[in-house]
Design an enzyme around this catalytic site. Structure first.
Site, PDB file in Angstrom:
ATOM      1  N   HIS A  70      -2.230  39.551  -5.403  1.00  0.00           N
ATOM      2  CA  HIS A  70      -1.022  39.955  -4.687  1.00  0.00           C
ATOM      3  C   HIS A  70      -1.336  40.780  -3.432  1.00  0.00           C
ATOM      4  CE1 HIS A  70       1.810  38.457  -7.730  1.00  0.00           C
ATOM      5  NE2 HIS A  70       0.804  38.692  -8.546  1.00  0.00           N
ATOM      6  N   GLU A 117      -6.681  44.761 -11.196  1.00  0.00           N
ATOM      7  CA  GLU A 117      -5.991  44.114 -10.086  1.00  0.00           C
ATOM      8  C   GLU A 117      -5.912  45.119  -8.945  1.00  0.00           C
ATOM      9  OE1 GLU A 117      -2.276  42.114 -11.155  1.00  0.00           O
ATOM     10  OE2 GLU A 117      -2.895  42.211 -13.256  1.00  0.00           O
ATOM     11  N   ASN A 143       6.452  34.370  -4.937  1.00  0.00           N
ATOM     12  CA  ASN A 143       5.258  35.057  -4.424  1.00  0.00           C
ATOM     13  C   ASN A 143       4.802  34.463  -3.094  1.00  0.00           C
ATOM     14  OD1 ASN A 143       5.113  36.693  -6.751  1.00  0.00           O
ATOM     15  ND2 ASN A 143       4.011  35.082  -7.853  1.00  0.00           N
ATOM     16  N   SER A 186       1.391  43.028 -10.075  1.00  0.00           N
ATOM     17  CA  SER A 186       2.467  42.109  -9.733  1.00  0.00           C
ATOM     18  C   SER A 186       3.822  42.506 -10.264  1.00  0.00           C
ATOM     19  CB  SER A 186       2.129  40.709 -10.257  1.00  0.00           C
ATOM     20  OG  SER A 186       2.005  40.717 -11.667  1.00  0.00           O
ATOM     21  N   ASP A 238      -9.067  41.539  -8.971  1.00  0.00           N
ATOM     22  CA  ASP A 238      -8.135  40.433  -8.758  1.00  0.00           C
ATOM     23  C   ASP A 238      -7.216  40.806  -7.591  1.00  0.00           C
ATOM     24  OD1 ASP A 238      -6.198  38.486  -8.808  1.00  0.00           O
ATOM     25  OD2 ASP A 238      -5.956  38.495 -10.982  1.00  0.00           O
ATOM     26  N   LYS A 245      -0.101  32.333  -3.746  1.00  0.00           N
ATOM     27  CA  LYS A 245       0.881  33.380  -3.436  1.00  0.00           C
ATOM     28  C   LYS A 245       1.025  33.475  -1.920  1.00  0.00           C
ATOM     29  CE  LYS A 245       0.243  35.537  -7.892  1.00  0.00           C
ATOM     30  NZ  LYS A 245      -0.578  34.454  -8.476  1.00  0.00           N
ATOM     31  N   HIS A 282      -3.440  41.406 -15.857  1.00  0.00           N
ATOM     32  CA  HIS A 282      -2.744  40.137 -16.061  1.00  0.00           C
ATOM     33  C   HIS A 282      -3.111  39.467 -17.380  1.00  0.00           C
ATOM     34  CE1 HIS A 282      -1.519  35.943 -15.162  1.00  0.00           C
ATOM     35  NE2 HIS A 282      -0.603  36.529 -14.404  1.00  0.00           N
TER      36      HIS A 282
END
Length: 369
Positions: free
Chosen positions: A198, A166, A33, A170, A195, A228, A120
């Site tokens: 990413h 998110e 990541n 991911s 979140d 990440k 997640h």
């Protein structure tokens, strides 16, 4: 006999093709990541060396509420709050701990948590500790979130709804409908936790994430992972001061954990400056993503418009065999199996970073053929 259950469980995992082991990093990086290639960047090395030269401690010495509140961490939080245009920020040692703290601490009895079905694992662990009931909404379906809250209200729910998503997922590489979710939150006087793990550093204005358009709104809480694209460790929770202060006073993962290393705070400060100073990194990554989609989509890879490109295989054993074959050819591509992804959707997760070049992507395409 002690350990019989554990041995039996491991055998079941092996028979199902889901046994996990620690595999060393080898080959060209299509697994990490480290999206902006910062983990081994000289600017971060220099920042840490300079921090040591000015006497910064390696360890924090205790929790933040004891003697672990190093000025370097407080400075990072102030700079992060300014960058992400929030009233305040709080630095956690990991994104996992931050998500657990958010969901276990902020929603109260009488509230409702509506979370994306594919959110997640750390959020799920937070939900287990929460005093508020929770319900899953269909993935990336703002109407399903709206319906869940409306149903709860219709049954007498009078507390605060909390929506947890998110911004970029991911394992699928797809984006949440942030604008539509913000409208749902406004309509129901709900809190929206996003979140950005990413997306931070890569997407949104100035690399501030896909929720950058919502910055400063009192009902928005964002989490920006530092391990990440920022190439470091830890996570920054950003939001209204009242919620940050509440976490300091009530969040057990924060209160009872040793504070992050001041050296890591120095590294994250530099990473945030790199994101602000070097937009060319994002532009290069965006170009690599477009090129990868052109050459990999005909081979079954799902084009997502993001740095995460899944190739759905289906079977667990076949997925791991394909991943092993690619590693044997010099490409570090990892297989992802349930429960990380839904049953029947085991996949190769191709991650694009600035640790690879166009030629590496072309050679990966040849290997996939």
């Amino acid at each position: 006999m002690s350990g019989d259950f554990h041995r039996g469980d491991l055998e079941r995992l092996q028979n199902a093709g889901r046994y996990r082991s620690l595999t060393p990093r080898t080959g060209i990086d299509f697994a990490s990541n480290d999206y902006l290639g910062l983990a081994n960047d000289q600017r971060l090395r220099d920042a840490v060396a300079a921090a040591l030269d000015r006497g910064l401690a390696v360890g924090s010495g205790g929790s933040r509420l004891l003697r672990g509140n190093d000025p370097e961490i407080a400075t990072l939080e102030a700079e992060a709050a300014a960058m992400f245009r929030a009233e305040a920020a709080l630095f956690f040692s990991t994104g996992f701990a931050a998500n657990v703290a958010l969901l276990a601490t902020l929603p109260q009895p009488g509230d409702l948590i509506v979370h994306d079905a594919l959110i997640h694992a750390s959020v799920h662990d937070g939900l287990k500790l929460s005093r508020a009931p929770s319900v899953a909404a269909a993935h990336n379906d703002a109407q399903a979130v709206d319906d869940a809250i409306a149903s709860w209200r219709g049954q007498g729910g009078a507390g605060t709804p909390w929506i947890a998503v998110e911004s970029l997922y991911s394992m699928d590489g797809d984006r949440a409908p942030i604008a539509a979710l913000a409208e749902v939150a406004a309509r129901h006087d709900a809190m929206l936790i996003i979140d950005e793990a990413h997306a931070t550093g890569i997407w949104g204005s100035g690399g501030r994430g896909l929720a950058a358009t919502l910055e400063g709104q009192s009902n928005i809480i964002t989490l920006h992972t530092c391990g990440k694209a920022l190439g470091c460790e830890g996570a920054l929770v950003c939001g209204a001061r009242v919620f940050i202060d509440f976490l300091v006073n009530r969040a057990r993962p924060f209160i009872f954990s040793t504070a992050p290393s001041p050296l890591m705070a120095a590294a994250v400060r530099e990473a945030l400056r790199i994101v602000a100073d070097e937009p060319a990194r994002r532009e290069t990554l965006h170009w690599l993503i477009a090129h990868a989609e052109r050459v990999l989509a005909p081979l079954g890879v799902t084009p997502t418009g993001s740095q995460v490109l899944p190739l759905i295989v289906g079977g667990d054993a076949e997925t791991m065999a394909r991943a092993a074959a690619l590693r044997a050819k010099g490409f570090d591509v990892r297989g992802i199996r349930p429960p990380t992804v839904p049953a029947g959707t085991a996949r190769l997760r191709i991650s694009l970073t600035l640790n690879v070049a166009q030629g590496d992507i072309d050679r990966l395409a040849d290997a996939l053929k």
